[in-house]
Scaffold this motif. Structure first.
Motif, PDB file in Angstrom:
ATOM      1  N   VAL B  88       0.842  -1.199   0.000  1.00 18.16           N
ATOM      2  CA  VAL B  88       0.000   0.000   0.000  1.00 18.16           C
ATOM      3  C   VAL B  88       0.876   1.248   0.000  1.00 18.16           C
ATOM      4  N   LEU B  89       1.915   1.242   0.824  1.00 18.42           N
ATOM      5  CA  LEU B  89       2.785   2.417   0.901  1.00 18.42           C
ATOM      6  C   LEU B  89       3.509   2.660  -0.421  1.00 18.42           C
ATOM      7  N   PHE B  90       3.922   1.561  -1.074  1.00 17.37           N
ATOM      8  CA  PHE B  90       4.539   1.718  -2.389  1.00 17.37           C
ATOM      9  C   PHE B  90       3.523   2.250  -3.391  1.00 17.37           C
ATOM     10  N   SER B  91       2.266   1.818  -3.240  1.00 16.60           N
ATOM     11  CA  SER B  91       1.253   2.152  -4.233  1.00 16.60           C
ATOM     12  C   SER B  91       0.918   3.637  -4.226  1.00 16.60           C
ATOM     13  N   TRP B  92       1.066   4.267  -3.078  1.00 15.08           N
ATOM     14  CA  TRP B  92       0.667   5.669  -2.951  1.00 15.08           C
ATOM     15  C   TRP B  92       1.267   6.520  -4.069  1.00 15.08           C
ATOM     16  N   GLY B  93       2.600   6.541  -4.158  1.00 20.10           N
ATOM     17  CA  GLY B  93       3.236   7.356  -5.182  1.00 20.10           C
ATOM     18  C   GLY B  93       2.959   6.816  -6.574  1.00 20.10           C
ATOM     19  N   TYR B  94       2.903   5.518  -6.677  1.00 23.21           N
ATOM     20  CA  TYR B  94       2.728   4.875  -7.987  1.00 23.21           C
ATOM     21  C   TYR B  94       1.344   5.167  -8.556  1.00 23.21           C
ATOM     22  N   LEU B  95       0.311   5.004  -7.741  1.00 18.71           N
ATOM     23  CA  LEU B  95      -1.053   5.216  -8.223  1.00 18.71           C
ATOM     24  C   LEU B  95      -1.314   6.687  -8.488  1.00 18.71           C
ATOM     25  N   ASP B  96      -0.613   7.539  -7.762  1.00 18.88           N
ATOM     26  CA  ASP B  96      -0.801   8.959  -7.993  1.00 18.88           C
ATOM     27  C   ASP B  96      -0.447   9.317  -9.431  1.00 18.88           C
ATOM     28  N   ARG B  97       0.521   8.575  -9.977  1.00 20.33           N
ATOM     29  CA  ARG B  97       0.898   8.814 -11.371  1.00 20.33           C
ATOM     30  C   ARG B  97      -0.023   8.058 -12.309  1.00 20.33           C
ATOM     31  N   PHE B  98      -0.912   7.264 -11.794  1.00 22.44           N
ATOM     32  CA  PHE B  98      -1.568   6.211 -12.532  1.00 22.44           C
ATOM     33  C   PHE B  98      -2.711   6.698 -13.387  1.00 22.44           C
ATOM     34  N   ARG B  99      -3.367   7.777 -12.974  1.00 23.43           N
ATOM     35  CA  ARG B  99      -4.436   8.392 -13.750  1.00 23.43           C
ATOM     36  C   ARG B  99      -5.653   7.484 -13.924  1.00 23.43           C
ATOM     37  N   VAL B 100      -5.889   6.620 -13.008  1.00 27.86           N
ATOM     38  CA  VAL B 100      -7.208   5.975 -12.911  1.00 27.86           C
ATOM     39  C   VAL B 100      -7.599   6.035 -11.447  1.00 27.86           C
ATOM     40  N   HIS B 101      -8.910   5.973 -11.197  1.00 25.77           N
ATOM     41  CA  HIS B 101      -9.343   6.043  -9.806  1.00 25.77           C
ATOM     42  C   HIS B 101      -8.670   4.968  -8.981  1.00 25.77           C
ATOM     43  N   PRO B 102      -8.053   5.328  -7.886  1.00 24.55           N
ATOM     44  CA  PRO B 102      -7.310   4.330  -7.124  1.00 24.55           C
ATOM     45  C   PRO B 102      -8.124   3.615  -6.040  1.00 24.55           C
ATOM     46  N   GLU B 103      -9.356   4.060  -5.767  1.00 31.03           N
ATOM     47  CA  GLU B 103     -10.036   3.525  -4.585  1.00 31.03           C
ATOM     48  C   GLU B 103     -10.300   2.022  -4.695  1.00 31.03           C
ATOM     49  N   GLU B 104     -10.766   1.608  -5.891  1.00 31.56           N
ATOM     50  CA  GLU B 104     -11.079   0.173  -6.042  1.00 31.56           C
ATOM     51  C   GLU B 104      -9.828  -0.673  -5.804  1.00 31.56           C
ATOM     52  N   TYR B 105      -8.697  -0.100  -6.178  1.00 31.89           N
ATOM     53  CA  TYR B 105      -7.428  -0.800  -5.968  1.00 31.89           C
ATOM     54  C   TYR B 105      -7.294  -1.224  -4.507  1.00 31.89           C
ATOM     55  N   TYR B 106      -7.617  -0.284  -3.614  1.00 29.95           N
ATOM     56  CA  TYR B 106      -7.441  -0.595  -2.191  1.00 29.95           C
ATOM     57  C   TYR B 106      -8.481  -1.589  -1.717  1.00 29.95           C
ATOM     58  N   VAL B 107      -9.698  -1.493  -2.272  1.00 30.83           N
ATOM     59  CA  VAL B 107     -10.716  -2.489  -1.905  1.00 30.83           C
ATOM     60  C   VAL B 107     -10.211  -3.879  -2.263  1.00 30.83           C
ATOM     61  N   LEU B 108      -9.700  -3.993  -3.502  1.00 28.67           N
ATOM     62  CA  LEU B 108      -9.254  -5.303  -3.965  1.00 28.67           C
ATOM     63  C   LEU B 108      -8.050  -5.784  -3.162  1.00 28.67           C
ATOM     64  N   LEU B 109      -7.167  -4.841  -2.822  1.00 28.16           N
ATOM     65  CA  LEU B 109      -6.000  -5.220  -2.021  1.00 28.16           C
ATOM     66  C   LEU B 109      -6.446  -5.779  -0.668  1.00 28.16           C
ATOM     67  N   LEU B 110      -7.454  -5.147  -0.096  1.00 33.34           N
ATOM     68  CA  LEU B 110      -7.925  -5.615   1.214  1.00 33.34           C
ATOM     69  C   LEU B 110      -8.630  -6.954   1.096  1.00 33.34           C
ATOM     70  N   THR B 111      -9.464  -7.120   0.059  1.00 29.39           N
ATOM     71  CA  THR B 111     -10.128  -8.423  -0.073  1.00 29.39           C
ATOM     72  C   THR B 111      -9.094  -9.514  -0.346  1.00 29.39           C
ATOM     73  N   ALA B 112      -8.098  -9.189  -1.165  1.00 28.65           N
ATOM     74  CA  ALA B 112      -7.060 -10.190  -1.438  1.00 28.65           C
ATOM     75  C   ALA B 112      -6.357 -10.586  -0.147  1.00 28.65           C
ATOM     76  N   THR B 113      -6.083  -9.580   0.700  1.00 31.63           N
ATOM     77  CA  THR B 113      -5.410  -9.895   1.959  1.00 31.63           C
ATOM     78  C   THR B 113      -6.326 -10.734   2.849  1.00 31.63           C
ATOM     79  N   LEU B 114      -7.610 -10.427   2.791  1.00 37.75           N
ATOM     80  CA  LEU B 114      -8.563 -11.254   3.545  1.00 37.75           C
ATOM     81  C   LEU B 114      -8.479 -12.702   3.071  1.00 37.75           C
ATOM     82  N   GLY B 115      -8.445 -12.866   1.728  1.00 39.79           N
ATOM     83  CA  GLY B 115      -8.330 -14.223   1.196  1.00 39.79           C
ATOM     84  C   GLY B 115      -7.082 -14.910   1.709  1.00 39.79           C
ATOM     85  N   GLY B 116      -5.954 -14.181   1.670  1.00 37.87           N
ATOM     86  CA  GLY B 116      -4.703 -14.761   2.146  1.00 37.87           C
ATOM     87  C   GLY B 116      -4.773 -15.120   3.618  1.00 37.87           C
ATOM     88  N   ALA B 117      -5.342 -14.213   4.411  1.00 41.13           N
ATOM     89  CA  ALA B 117      -5.443 -14.471   5.845  1.00 41.13           C
ATOM     90  C   ALA B 117      -6.322 -15.693   6.105  1.00 41.13           C
TER      91      ALA B 117
END
Lengths: 632, 486, 102, 191
Positions: B88-117
């Motif tokens: 997530v911390l790496f993504s901050w600067g990266y997504l800022d350059r990304f030019r697409v809405h970043p919010e869904e990214y974090y939702v998916l990251l959290l669900t993926a982590t839930l899956g892993g957990a």
């Protein structure tokens, strides 16, 4: 005072860290002060610690200092700890003293190099790693230093990276020594799994208690350790990297590829002496490696044109002597020869560095000549070094140590006549090539102009090393001269004393044996004088001629040496030179690389990017495993 | 069977992740803000991490037959959450350059982590399967997140099809095991493995089950997707795929198939041996002359999973220690490696060509130094965690007399040294034919301060625990001791 | 009722699974590939239902439900990506997606 | 009942074969519906009426609907890859044939009876909200993840309908176009 032990490696380490962190903010002067200063302080610490060790030996004649436990895995608890005994004292003193002198020399030698700071960064890291290697109280930490010096060696050989050839040489050194390292790592795991510890002293005690003499496992373990030593110390068959390693700056050749790192193999064997005492076959292998190496490399040195390559072959050859001494249970003789060799060989390389610098980078000895008058300091010190290398009797340290080594090949129970004769022959060749360098480089006509003269930071180390190349020999006088052998007494606290129990022990210890060597040395020097001063042209023609026999018969016929000379000397030299040039071992290394590349090409072609082939590979794997399941 | 409040407390780390995902989604519905999404995500991950201690303070217990929150699960959940936070911390600067809405990214990251957990705590086929699928489906979305990049689409298609197909194998295998034994729990599967004998149907079931696991771990012969997906996915997502998804599945592997190592003659053991050896050899060889940094790291990860399999196949708690420690080291190094790629990436593409790294030592000394440490750690150089990791694996392997595998491990590590040093050389050595820095210098990537500081922390982690790994070793040892070792 | 043996149900599942896998290996149309995955998943679900029937438990059917959910999720994302795939590669041929290789 | 199983099985196999071999996408999808119906019947004969119903409703109904939507949305007929020649089937057929042979061989080594009792909707529901309650929650998260992922991709895809807009978006990304506000560049291309 002994509690300061940790300071000895810590100071170069601190120097390294400072150089890395400050890097560009340091000027050249700053880098020189930190680089050379840290090693200088380390030398002072070493003198203090080792001095107090020698003056008032601790209980058990060894001291151990544990900094912290590295890790605790499965009952295996390697400590970050140091161990100082007579053997490591010798190495520590040589490393720090020679190391400091070479650092000092480098501040002038490298002063116009753009990689000045980088050079001292690597050099400090090297000194640190080398000290860790010799002070480690367990084999794992030792291995750490072992890999560290290997890395530094690689970095420093390839120091002038603009030339791809240098980078290639660095890589070659790294890869070839890796072969040995793999054997060593295998040996370490064998020891760990068999004896349950890697702490050197308990391990050696455990080996003595649990393994019967000449049991297979002891022999295998010793041979694997020998494998590591062979790689690091450039012994046959892994010697090929060292001549190429001369691509690095001269101080590197002096410090790493002559005085210290390449003797790590000698240290390793000396350190694990009890293991080799248990394994007679391994000792024989050690002796054979030593004798074969010293002869092959000696003959190779004789025909080299490149000054540093000639010295490199002589280093290989001299380490061959040390290994040979270890192989015939002359443990202390090997250590003694290490100590003397470190001084005179460092001296020779540093002298060579000045010469090459003075002639604007000329390496070819036949384009030098006549330097005796133009570079008198170098001439005198280089000649002292060459004399020590040639074992000039009585006045050089090389004489005392080599005499001892050669005596042990005959005098100990493991020795025999063949090893003796071989080592005598080697000594003869050594005198030929060492004085050949002196005659060719410093006498005769000058072929290249001297453009630069050394200043005190380069000449001072030369003089100091020259003095050491003389006086260190007196630390162990042979019995027929007098009963002065403080070094032997000191080494006796850590190593088994040399036992003169061989068949010819009486002769080996006597002045008679020394007389043989004295004769050989003087004869060799005289012959080399004849060959390369008055008869130089003839020698060239003789060596160049494809049909040597008629010329040699005419030229040397009256002396009756012609036949012997041709058979024993020219042909083998040519053969050895040819052999060394083609480097059989290179083919093996290249072959491994080729196999890997072929594997890469094949597998990489399989990565087609096509999804369906990916599915097919997975499906094929499943079908294969299921077939095994069903058919079993 | 009812779920009590106590049970909910025990699974509170999973609940924290779930709630965080929902919270990010709801917040995005009303108020689109990158910073807010990042804040909630980090908060959720921190809550998951914090609640680990709540869960740890309670007696370890099974919550329904599906999950078991013991020290082992908690260690891995903590590891996954920490890795996700780093991503997530790496993504901050990266997504800022990304030019697409970043919010869904974090939702998916959290669900993926839930899956892993879930996978880390799973003791039942149902939670195994669902955890794996939550992870997979979230990863589809993450891999293709930069939808305007053709490579991302290509990577996502490959990952999706292969993941779907291998999931089918997995479910079929589970069904066969269930049909044969009537059990779906981890304990039942372990018992089955221990007394497998020549039950052909159950063995086929296990092998098919391993197909699903093998795909996620990217071991030979299920490795083919790895380089393409690594290359096509955005760099932080690649870091995530390389760490969290593999670590979670490995945690599960240990929980379900622990007794495989006790019978060195069984078919499953032999199959896994072949897989481990093939992975070490193929992974290292494939990376040999590869010019794309992400692909090099992909191939090297194949090899590293091979090393991990060696640890898995060694018997006893020592093997557990090796797996746990090596995974942590692998996580830290891999995250840092892709972190370097992330930090260096310009807005329009990822910095993945080896040419992008030429002369990096002088242009960007800090990322170059970090990358050097990372590569040395991957190569297993002493004084880094990579060495300790490899060391514990080799001790475990030789302790179990797995000589063939240990020899291959050591030999292929030597091959690995070649391409790792190749990268280091590229960063610091300027070739003669090269006038200045890289021919097409990488545009400076803005806003990398946060990423670079995280890189610094990771490097420190690698070095400190390389020199003094003792605390970490003890922690892992404690965690794996709760598994039912034979 | 009991005259259908477990083996025959499982063999049916295996046959369907194999057909789906063969399609996956052969067909190049991404939509058909997704359909093949559905066939394989469905076959695996069938195996679970059959296994549940052997033990007379509900667990097999429950697992089928989860497989169903997963299949739905897979198809939803898969088809969304397929739409993007078509735009990116001007077609649906999965063999065209080989720009990354080596 | 037994005979019903075998008939349904035969239909399922046949229909599935047609699914993977038909070139016409719509035909293939219709055969898939048939196959799913047949499997539903098989479920019924195996004593699982609840999942039989779900198979029809969810699989044949909802999921197939998604496929049909996708086909309609994209005019896929035109985008279909070239016909698969029969030779392309040989390798996969052999591979899969071996796989199938291995599994069938293993399955026929010993015979297991089925329980024979019907497991109805009540039993399934009790299991679902008893021991599997966490799994149900997880399944909801699975669907949520799928929803978010699909929405993200599909929404972008719709916005990028034309190649031109993709190019415009790229131009902006490369800094040649006008970037007014980060985060909404691609939408701007459509406006």
């Amino acid at each position: 005072m002994l509690s300061l032990l940790w300071l000895i490696p810590a100071l170069p380490a601190a120097g390294f860290v400072l150089l890395v962190l400050l890097n560009r903010r340091l000027g050249r002067a700053g880098a020189a002060w930190i680089g050379a200063g840290s090693v200088g302080l380390s030398m002072l610490a070493a003198l203090l610690v080792c001095g107090s060790f020698i003056v008032s030996p601790p209980a058990g004649d060894a001291c151990r200092q544990v900094l912290w436990t590295w890790m605790d895995v499965a009952g295996f608890t390697p400590a970050i700890g140091f161990y100082l005994d007579a053997v490591s004292v010798v190495w520590v003193l040589v490393i720090t003293v020679v190391g400091f002198l070479i650092h000092l020399y480098s501040t002038e030698h490298m002063e116009h190099d753009e990689g000045f700071t980088r050079f001292f960064t690597y050099l400090n890291l090297f000194v640190f790693s080398m000290l860790v290697l010799v002070l480690a109280d367990n084999l794992l930490l030792l291995y750490l230093g072992w890999e560290g010096v290997g890395l530094c060696s690689y970095l420093l050989i390839a120091f002038w990276q603009k030339d791809p050839q240098n980078v290639y040489s660095g890589r070659k050194a790294f890869i070839v020594t890796r072969v040995g390292d793999t054997a060593l790592i295998a040996g370490l795991f064998l020891l760990l799994t068999q004896l349950g510890t890697l702490e050197i002293q308990p391990l050696l005690r455990a080996a003595e208690q649990t393994w019967a003499p000449d049991s297979t496992v002891a022999v295998v373990a010793a041979l694997l350790i020998l494998g590591g030593a062979v790689g690091k110390s450039a012994q046959v068959p892994l010697q090929t990297w060292l001549p190429d390693a001369m691509a690095g700056p001269s101080p590197v050749s002096a410090l790493i590829h002559a005085a210290t790192m390449v003797t790590a193999g000698v240290y390793l064997i000396a350190r694990t002496t009890p293991l080799f005492e248990l394994a007679g076959d391994a000792r024989l292998a050690v002796a054979l490696v030593g004798i074969v190496t010293l002869l092959i490399a000696g003959f190779s040195a004789l025909v080299q044109h490149d000054l540093k390559r000639a010295l490199a072959y002589s280093t290989i050859s001299q380490i061959g002597y040390m290994i040979l001494a270890l192989g015939v249970s002359g443990w202390e003789a090997g250590v003694f020869h290490f100590g003397t060799h470190a001084f005179f060989k460092a001296l020779l390389f540093l002298g060579a560095g000045v010469v090459i610098e003075a002639l604007a980078g000329e390496h070819d000895i036949f384009k030098m000549g006549g330097l005796a008058r133009k570079l008198p300091a170098v001439f005198v010190t280089f000649t002292v070094g060459a004399a020590a290398l040639a074992a000039l009797p009585f006045v050089t340290n090389g004489f005392y140590s080599k005499d001892l080594v050669i005596s042990t090949t005959l005098g100990t129970a493991d020795g025999n006549v063949w090893l003796y004769v071989g080592s005598i022959l080697g000594a003869f060749v050594t005198t030929l090539y060492s004085f050949r360098l002196v005659w060719v480089v410093f006498f005769g006509e000058a072929h290249t102009e001297v453009t630069r003269r050394p200043r005190w930071r380069q000449t001072m180390p030369l003089w100091v090393l020259a003095v050491f190349s003389i006086i260190t020999g007196f630390l162990w006088l042979p019995a027929w001269i007098g009963a002065f052998h403080p070094l032997e007494d000191f080494l006796d606290t850590a190593l088994p004393p040399i036992e003169w129990t061989g068949r010819y022990a009486h002769f080996a210890e006597s002045a008679g044996a020394a007389f043989v060597i004295i004769l050989i040395v003087y004869g060799g020097i005289f012959l080399s004088y004849l060959l390369w001063v008055p008869w130089r042209r003839g020698t060239h023609a003789f060596a160049a001629s494809p049909v040597v026999r008629p010329l040699a018969a005419f030229w040397l016929g009256g002396w009756g040496f012609d036949w012997l000379y041709e058979r024993v000397f020219v042909r083998p030299v040519k053969w050895f030179a040819h052999w060394a040039r083609h480097d059989l071992v290179d083919y093996v290394v290249d072959g491994i690389a080729w196999v890997n590349l072929a594997g890469w090409r094949t597998l990489s072609a399989g990565q087609t990017g096509r999804l369906r082939s990916y599915v097919a590979v997975a499906g094929f794997g499943v079908v294969l495993v299921l077939a095994v399941v069903v058919l079993r | 069977m009812t779920v009590t409040w106590g049970d909910l407390l025990t699974v509170s780390p999973l609940i924290a992740l779930t709630l965080a995902a929902v919270a990010v989604m709801l917040a995005a519905a009303f108020f689109r803000s990158h910073a807010l999404a990042l804040g909630i995500t980090l908060g959720g991950l921190a809550a998951a991490f914090g609640t680990l201690f709540v869960a740890a303070s309670r007696a370890e217990r099974d919550v329904t037959p599906l999950v078991r929150m013991d020290a082992y699960a908690l260690l891995f959940i903590g590891l996954l959450a920490a890795a996700a936070a780093v991503v997530v911390l790496f993504s901050w600067g990266y997504l800022d350059r990304f030019r697409v809405h970043p919010e869904e990214y974090y939702v998916l990251l959290l669900t993926a982590t839930l899956g892993g957990a879930t996978l880390a705590a799973s003791t039942h086929f149902a939670s195994f399967f669902l955890g794996l699928e939550i992870l997979s489906v979230s990863l589809y979305g993450l891999i293709v997140y930069a939808v305007y990049r053709d490579e991302a689409v290509e990577a996502a298609v490959k990952y999706l099809v292969l993941a779907g197909a291998t999931s089918a194998f997995l479910v079929f295998g589970m069904a066969l095991v269930y049909a044969q034994t009537g059990t779906m729990t981890a304990a039942g599967v372990s018992d089955l493995v221990a007394g497998l004998g020549d039950d052909v149907v159950a063995t086929i079931g296990l092998v098919m089950l391993l197909v699903g696991i093998g795909f996620k771990l990217a071991v030979v012969p299920f490795h083919m997707w790895t380089p393409d997906v690594y290359e096509g996915a955005p760099a932080p997502v690649t870091a995530y795929v390389a760490t969290v998804s593999k670590g979670a599945v490995f945690a599960l592997l240990l929980r379900f198939l622990l007794p495989v190592s006790s019978d060195q003659g069984s078919t499953v053991f032999l199959a896994l041996t072949a897989v481990a050896i093939a992975s070490m050899v193929a992974g290292n060889l494939l990376a040999l002359r590869q010019d794309n940094v992400k692909r090099i790291l992909a191939y090297s990860s194949i090899a590293h999973l091979g090393y991990l399999l060696v640890a898995f196949l060694a018997t006893g708690e020592r093997a557990g220690l090796a797996v746990g420690f090596y995974l942590i080291a692998y996580f830290a190094t891999t995250l840092a490696a892709f972190g370097v790629v992330t930090v260096l990436s310009p807005p329009d593409r990822d910095a993945d060509r080896i040419d992008d790294y030429r002369g990096l030592g002088s242009r960007r000394p800090v990322p170059a130094a970090v990358f050097t440490v990372v590569l040395l750690s991957l190569a297993g150089m002493p004084l880094t965690m990579g060495f300790i990791g490899k060391f514990v694996i080799v001790t475990a392997g030789s302790g179990a007399a797995l000589w063939a595998m240990v020899i291959v491990l050591v030999a292929t590590s030597t091959i690995g040294l070649y391409y790792y040093t190749r990268l280091i050389v590229a960063m610091y050595v300027r070739r003669r034919d090269e006038a200045g820095p890289a021919a097409t210098p990488l545009p400076a990537a803005p806003g990398g301060t946060l990423g670079v500081s995280v890189l610094g922390v990771l490097t420190l982690f690698l070095l400190v625990f390389g020199v003094y790994p003792q605390p970490l070793l003890r922690l892992v040892e404690h965690a794996v001791s709760v598994l039912p070792w034979p | 009722m009991a005259s259908v043996s477990l083996e025959h149900a499982l063999i049916l599942a295996a046959i369907l699974f194999a057909i789906g896998f063969a399609g996956l290996l052969t067909r190049r149309n991404l939509i058909v590939v997704l359909a093949c995955i559905e066939i394989m998943l469905n076959a695996a679900g069938l195996a679970f239902v059959a296994a549940g029937a052997r033990w007379g438990q509900a667990d097999g059917q429950v697992m089928f439900l989860f497989v169903l959910a997963m299949a739905g999720a897979e198809v939803a994302v898969g088809l969304a990506i397929a739409i993007r795939f078509r735009q990116s590669l001007k077609g649906l041929d999965v063999d065209d997606a080989d720009r990354m290789r080596g | 009942m037994t005979i019903l199983f075998y008939i349904a099985a035969a239909v399922a196999v046949l229909a599935t074969l047609l699914v993977v071999t038909r070139r016409n996408l719509v035909h293939a999808l219709l055969y898939l519906v048939v196959s799913l119906f047949a499997v539903a019947v098989v479920f019924y004969t195996l004593g699982a009426p609840f999942v039989a119903a779900l198979e029809v409703i969810v699989y044949a109904g909802a999921i197939m609907m998604l496929f049909v939507f996708a086909v309609m949305l994209l005019n896929l007929q035109a985008a279909s890859p070239p016909r698969v020649p029969w030779t392309a089937w040989v390798g996969p057929a052999v591979l899969v044939g071996v796989l199938l042979a291995e599994v069938i061989y293993a399955l026929t080594i010993e015979t297991q009876p089925l329980a024979g009792a019907e497991v109805g909707a009540t039993a399934v529901s009790e299991a679902l909200y008893g021991p599997y309650v966490l799994a149900v929650e997880l399944a909801s998260m699975l669907l949520l993840a799928a929803l978010v992922a699909a929405t993200h991709v599909a929404a972008r895809a719709r916005e990028d309908q034309t190649a031109a807009s993709v190019e415009r978006g790229r131009a902006v990304l490369h800094g040649q176009g006008t970037a007014s506000e980060p985060g909404v560049i691609v939408e701007e291309g459509d406006a």
